[in-house]
Write a protein that holds these residues in place. Structure first.
Motif, PDB file in Angstrom:
ATOM      1  N   UNK A  15       0.825  -1.136   0.090  1.00 43.02           N
ATOM      2  CA  UNK A  15      -0.140   0.131  -0.032  1.00 43.02           C
ATOM      3  C   UNK A  15       1.022   1.256  -0.047  1.00 43.02           C
ATOM      4  N   UNK A  16       2.114   1.266   0.826  1.00 43.82           N
ATOM      5  CA  UNK A  16       2.835   2.436   0.743  1.00 43.82           C
ATOM      6  C   UNK A  16       3.386   2.713  -0.598  1.00 43.82           C
ATOM      7  N   UNK A  17       3.905   1.489  -1.141  1.00 39.24           N
ATOM      8  CA  UNK A  17       4.510   1.509  -2.636  1.00 39.24           C
ATOM      9  C   UNK A  17       3.625   2.369  -3.452  1.00 39.24           C
ATOM     10  N   UNK A  18       2.313   1.537  -3.542  1.00 39.41           N
ATOM     11  CA  UNK A  18       1.453   2.185  -4.364  1.00 39.41           C
ATOM     12  C   UNK A  18       1.173   3.587  -4.306  1.00 39.41           C
ATOM     13  N   UNK A  66      -7.728  28.209  -8.937  1.00 39.15           N
ATOM     14  CA  UNK A  66      -7.267  27.433 -10.120  1.00 39.15           C
ATOM     15  C   UNK A  66      -7.892  25.963  -9.926  1.00 39.15           C
ATOM     16  N   UNK A  67      -8.201  25.735  -8.641  1.00 43.18           N
ATOM     17  CA  UNK A  67      -8.620  24.471  -8.219  1.00 43.18           C
ATOM     18  C   UNK A  67      -7.697  23.290  -8.494  1.00 43.18           C
ATOM     19  N   UNK A  68      -6.528  23.546  -8.330  1.00 41.22           N
ATOM     20  CA  UNK A  68      -5.336  22.682  -8.595  1.00 41.22           C
ATOM     21  C   UNK A  68      -5.081  21.928  -7.235  1.00 41.22           C
ATOM     22  N   UNK A  69      -6.051  21.307  -6.589  1.00 46.72           N
ATOM     23  CA  UNK A  69      -6.056  20.431  -5.347  1.00 46.72           C
ATOM     24  C   UNK A  69      -5.201  19.214  -5.505  1.00 46.72           C
ATOM     25  N   UNK A  70      -4.278  18.860  -4.656  1.00 47.05           N
ATOM     26  CA  UNK A  70      -3.591  17.445  -4.473  1.00 47.05           C
ATOM     27  C   UNK A  70      -4.330  16.732  -3.619  1.00 47.05           C
ATOM     28  N   UNK A  71      -5.210  15.704  -4.211  1.00 44.98           N
ATOM     29  CA  UNK A  71      -5.652  14.851  -3.169  1.00 44.98           C
ATOM     30  C   UNK A  71      -4.958  13.507  -3.085  1.00 44.98           C
ATOM     31  N   UNK A  72      -3.744  13.194  -3.367  1.00 47.16           N
ATOM     32  CA  UNK A  72      -3.125  12.301  -3.066  1.00 47.16           C
ATOM     33  C   UNK A  72      -2.135  12.299  -1.981  1.00 47.16           C
ATOM     34  N   UNK A  73      -1.929  11.602  -1.235  1.00 49.79           N
ATOM     35  CA  UNK A  73      -0.938  11.674   0.054  1.00 49.79           C
ATOM     36  C   UNK A  73       0.353  12.259  -0.481  1.00 49.79           C
ATOM     37  N   UNK A  74       1.080  11.476  -1.163  1.00 50.61           N
ATOM     38  CA  UNK A  74       2.367  11.836  -1.611  1.00 50.61           C
ATOM     39  C   UNK A  74       2.665  12.876  -2.546  1.00 50.61           C
ATOM     40  N   UNK A 121      -4.367   0.855   6.394  1.00 52.63           N
ATOM     41  CA  UNK A 121      -5.469   1.618   5.721  1.00 52.63           C
ATOM     42  C   UNK A 121      -5.074   3.096   5.603  1.00 52.63           C
ATOM     43  N   UNK A 122      -4.204   3.962   6.191  1.00 55.89           N
ATOM     44  CA  UNK A 122      -3.850   5.083   5.920  1.00 55.89           C
ATOM     45  C   UNK A 122      -3.224   5.050   4.493  1.00 55.89           C
ATOM     46  N   UNK A 123      -2.213   4.022   4.261  1.00 53.89           N
ATOM     47  CA  UNK A 123      -1.394   4.360   2.974  1.00 53.89           C
ATOM     48  C   UNK A 123      -2.387   3.985   1.945  1.00 53.89           C
ATOM     49  N   UNK A 124      -3.335   3.072   2.116  1.00 45.12           N
ATOM     50  CA  UNK A 124      -4.248   2.684   1.008  1.00 45.12           C
ATOM     51  C   UNK A 124      -5.120   3.962   0.535  1.00 45.12           C
ATOM     52  N   UNK A 125      -5.766   4.343   1.694  1.00 45.67           N
ATOM     53  CA  UNK A 125      -6.591   5.588   1.903  1.00 45.67           C
ATOM     54  C   UNK A 125      -5.610   6.989   1.050  1.00 45.67           C
ATOM     55  N   UNK A 177      -3.679   6.700  -1.421  1.00 48.95           N
ATOM     56  CA  UNK A 177      -3.564   6.517  -2.585  1.00 48.95           C
ATOM     57  C   UNK A 177      -4.733   7.738  -3.429  1.00 48.95           C
ATOM     58  N   UNK A 178      -5.772   7.965  -2.812  1.00 49.44           N
ATOM     59  CA  UNK A 178      -6.873   8.894  -3.577  1.00 49.44           C
ATOM     60  C   UNK A 178      -7.129  10.061  -2.357  1.00 49.44           C
ATOM     61  N   UNK A 179      -6.567   9.854  -1.342  1.00 48.09           N
ATOM     62  CA  UNK A 179      -7.112  11.068  -0.319  1.00 48.09           C
ATOM     63  C   UNK A 179      -5.765  11.600   0.355  1.00 48.09           C
ATOM     64  N   UNK A 180      -5.767  12.877   0.624  1.00 46.80           N
ATOM     65  CA  UNK A 180      -4.647  13.332   1.690  1.00 46.80           C
ATOM     66  C   UNK A 180      -5.109  14.115   2.900  1.00 46.80           C
ATOM     67  N   UNK A 181      -6.627  14.101   3.231  1.00 51.41           N
ATOM     68  CA  UNK A 181      -6.999  14.765   4.421  1.00 51.41           C
ATOM     69  C   UNK A 181      -6.200  14.237   5.764  1.00 51.41           C
ATOM     70  N   UNK A 182      -6.202  12.841   5.762  1.00 53.62           N
ATOM     71  CA  UNK A 182      -5.801  12.215   6.973  1.00 53.62           C
ATOM     72  C   UNK A 182      -4.474  12.655   7.400  1.00 53.62           C
ATOM     73  N   UNK A 183      -3.693  13.430   6.475  1.00 51.99           N
ATOM     74  CA  UNK A 183      -2.281  13.945   6.955  1.00 51.99           C
ATOM     75  C   UNK A 183      -2.620  15.124   7.894  1.00 51.99           C
ATOM     76  N   UNK A 184      -3.631  15.687   7.759  1.00 50.85           N
ATOM     77  CA  UNK A 184      -3.916  16.804   8.605  1.00 50.85           C
ATOM     78  C   UNK A 184      -4.469  16.381  10.086  1.00 50.85           C
ATOM     79  N   UNK A 185      -3.696  16.852  10.987  1.00 55.65           N
ATOM     80  CA  UNK A 185      -4.308  16.470  12.476  1.00 55.65           C
ATOM     81  C   UNK A 185      -5.599  16.788  12.849  1.00 55.65           C
ATOM     82  N   UNK A 186      -6.259  17.699  12.148  1.00 60.09           N
ATOM     83  CA  UNK A 186      -7.659  17.915  12.403  1.00 60.09           C
ATOM     84  C   UNK A 186      -8.822  16.875  12.015  1.00 60.09           C
ATOM     85  N   UNK A 187      -8.072  15.904  11.245  1.00 58.04           N
ATOM     86  CA  UNK A 187      -8.883  14.794  10.641  1.00 58.04           C
ATOM     87  C   UNK A 187      -8.434  13.274  11.134  1.00 58.04           C
TER      88      UNK A 187
END
Length: 377
Positions: A231-234, A287-295, A335-339, A341-351
Motif C-alpha cells: 500500500x505504501x509503494x502504491x 485554479x482548483x489545483x488541489x492535490x488529493x493524494x497523500x504523497x 489503511x492510511x497508506x491505502x487511503x 492513494x486517493x485522499x490526503x486529508x488524513x495527513x492533517x491533524x484535525x482529521x
C-alpha cells in the motif's frame, strides 16, 4: 520520587491527549460553526503551542532534539513557501509522541469520534446546521447530514472502524463483523463514500483471514507487513506515474477518466505550473489545483524536503511494526497508506492521528511488546 515521576508521566500523557483530541474537536467546530471569525486562528495556534510544550517536557535526548530541530526548520521553510500552517502542526505531532500509550489514545479517540459523528447526524434535524440531503456530487445523489462533504462522512466512519478493529483485533466475534458491515450499508445508502466503504470491507476481510491464518499457526506478520508495504509503494508510485508517463496523455484526456484519472491529471498539472521545489509551492488562487493524494500533497505541495521526511518515516514505521510484530500498528498503517492513494486529508491533524504513527519509530522505541504488556495490564 517514584510517585512524582508517575504523576509527571500522567501529566505528560494528558497533555498529549489534549493536543490530539483538541485538533479533532477544532476540525469539528470549524465545520459546524458557519462564521468562525477569530476562532479560525487562535485555538489552532494554542493547540500547536500545547504540542510544543509537550515536546519540551517529554525528555528528549540529543539525537531526538536534533531531529526535532531539523524537522522544525524544514517545516518553517515549507510554511514560508506555501503559507499553509498545517505543515507546522504535522511536524509538532510527529515529534510529541515519546513514550505514548497508543491503545489508550485510540480508545479515547474512538469515544470522541462516536460522539462527534452523532452530532453530525442529529444536529441537522434540529435546524442548528445544514442537512445535506440528496445533493448531486460525483454524478450521484448523496446524503451526508452535517458533514461538509460526503467523503468527510466516509472518513469519519472509516476512522471509527479503524479504531474499532485496532481495539478488537484478534478477538473479532460475529457482532463485530455485523456492526462494521452495518456501518458500510449505512454509509452506502447515505454519503456513498466508496473509498471508505471499500477500506472498511477490506479491514473485515483481513481480520477474517488473519484469524484463519493464526489457527493454522502460520506467520501472519509477513502478510500484514507485505500488504502494508505494498500500500505504501502504491501510494508513492501513483504521483510519480502521474508526472512521468501521464504527461504524454495530457490535453484534456485524463480529467475525463474518472476520479483516479482526474487526480493524476491535477498532480501532473500542478507540477507543470509550479515545478518540483525544495520547500513547496502554494496553490494558484482560484485554479482548483488541489492535490488529493497523500504523497503528491507532501512532495509537490509542501516541498521535496518535507516529502522525503514523510516518505522515510513511513518506511521506518512499516519496518518498525514488522520488527515489533505488531499487527494492529500495521493495520492502521495499511489503511492510511491505502487511503492515501486517493485522499490526503488524513495527513492533517484535525482529521486523523496519522502523524502520530509516523513519530512512533523515532520517539517510541519502547512502544513494542513491553509497552503493549503495560497497556494490557
Amino acid at each position: 520520587m517514584r510517585k512524582t515521576n508517575e504523576k509527571w508521566k500522567v501529566f505528560n500523557e494528558i497533555l498529549f491527549w489534549l493536543s490530539i483530541e483538541g485538533f479533532l474537536l477544532y476540525g469539528v467546530a470549524m465545520e459546524l460553526i458557519e462564521y468562525p471569525g477569530l476562532l479560525f486562528t487562535y485555538p489552532y495556534l494554542f493547540l500547536m503551542l500545547l504540542a510544543g510544550v509537550r515536546i519540551c517536557m517529554q525528555g528528549n535526548d540529543w539525537k531526538e532534539w536534533l531531529f526535532i530541530l531539523s524537522m522544525g526548520v524544514i517545516a518553517l521553510l515549507s510554511y514560508r513557501s506555501t503559507g499553509d500552517r498545517t505543515v507546522l502542526a504535522i511536524s509538532l505531532l510527529i515529534c510529541c509522541v515519546k513514550d505514548i500509550r497508543l491503545e489508550r489514545l485510540l480508545k479515547l479517540d474512538l469515544g470522541v469520534r462516536i460522539g462527534t459523528a452523532m452530532l453530525y447526524i442529529f444536529l441537522p434535524f434540529t435546524g442548528a446546521i445544514a442537512n445535506h440531503v440528496n445533493e448531486i456530487i460525483g454524478g450521484r445523489p448523496r446524503t451526508f447530514f452535517g458533514w461538509f462533504h460526503p467523503n468527510g462522512m466516509g472518513k469519519s466512519l472509516m476512522m471509527i472502524c479503524m479504531e474499532w478493529a485496532y481495539v478488537r483485533h484478534g478477538h473479532f466475534r460475529w457482532y463485530d463483523y455485523a456492526g462494521m458491515t452495518g456501518l458500510v450499508v449505512f454509509l452506502d445508502l447515505t454519503a456513498n463514500s466508496r473509498t471508505a466503504e471499500l477500506l472498511i470491507l477490506g479491514m473485515l476481510f483481513l481480520e477474517a483471514v488473519s484469524e484463519i491464518w493464526k489457527r493454522k499457526k502460520r506467520d501472519i506478520y509477513v502478510i500484514w507487513s507485505g500488504l502494508t508495504a505494498s500500500a505504501l509503494i502504491g501510494a508513492m508510485l501513483l504521483p510519480a506515474f502521474a508526472v512521468t508517463f501521464f504527461k504524454r496523455l495530457a490535453d484534456g484526456i485524463l480529467e475525463r477518466t474518472g476520479t483516479v484519472g482526474s487526480r493524476l491529471y491535477l498532480t501532473w498539472e500542478f507540477v507543470q505550473n509550479h515545478g518540483i521545489t525544495l520547500f513547496g509551492s502554494a496553490y494558484t488562487p482560484g485554479s482548483g489545483e488541489y492535490l488529493d493524494m497523500l504523497f503528491a500533497n507532501v512532495v509537490f505541495l509542501r516541498g521535496l524536503a518535507f516529502g522525503l521526511i514523510i516518505i522515510v518515516l513511513s518506511i521506518l514505521a512499516v519496518r518498525y511494526a514488522y520488527r515489533e510484530r505488531d499487527e494492529r500498528y500495521l493495520l492502521l498503517l495499511f489503511v492510511f497508506f491505502a487511503y492515501g492513494m486517493m485522499e490526503s486529508e488524513h495527513l492533517n491533524p484535525i482529521y486523523a492521528f496519522f502523524p502520530v504513527l509516523l513519530g512512533i519509530p523515532v520517539f517510541n522505541q519502547r512502544y513494542g511488546k513491553k509497552m503493549q504488556e503495560t497497556e494490557e495490564g
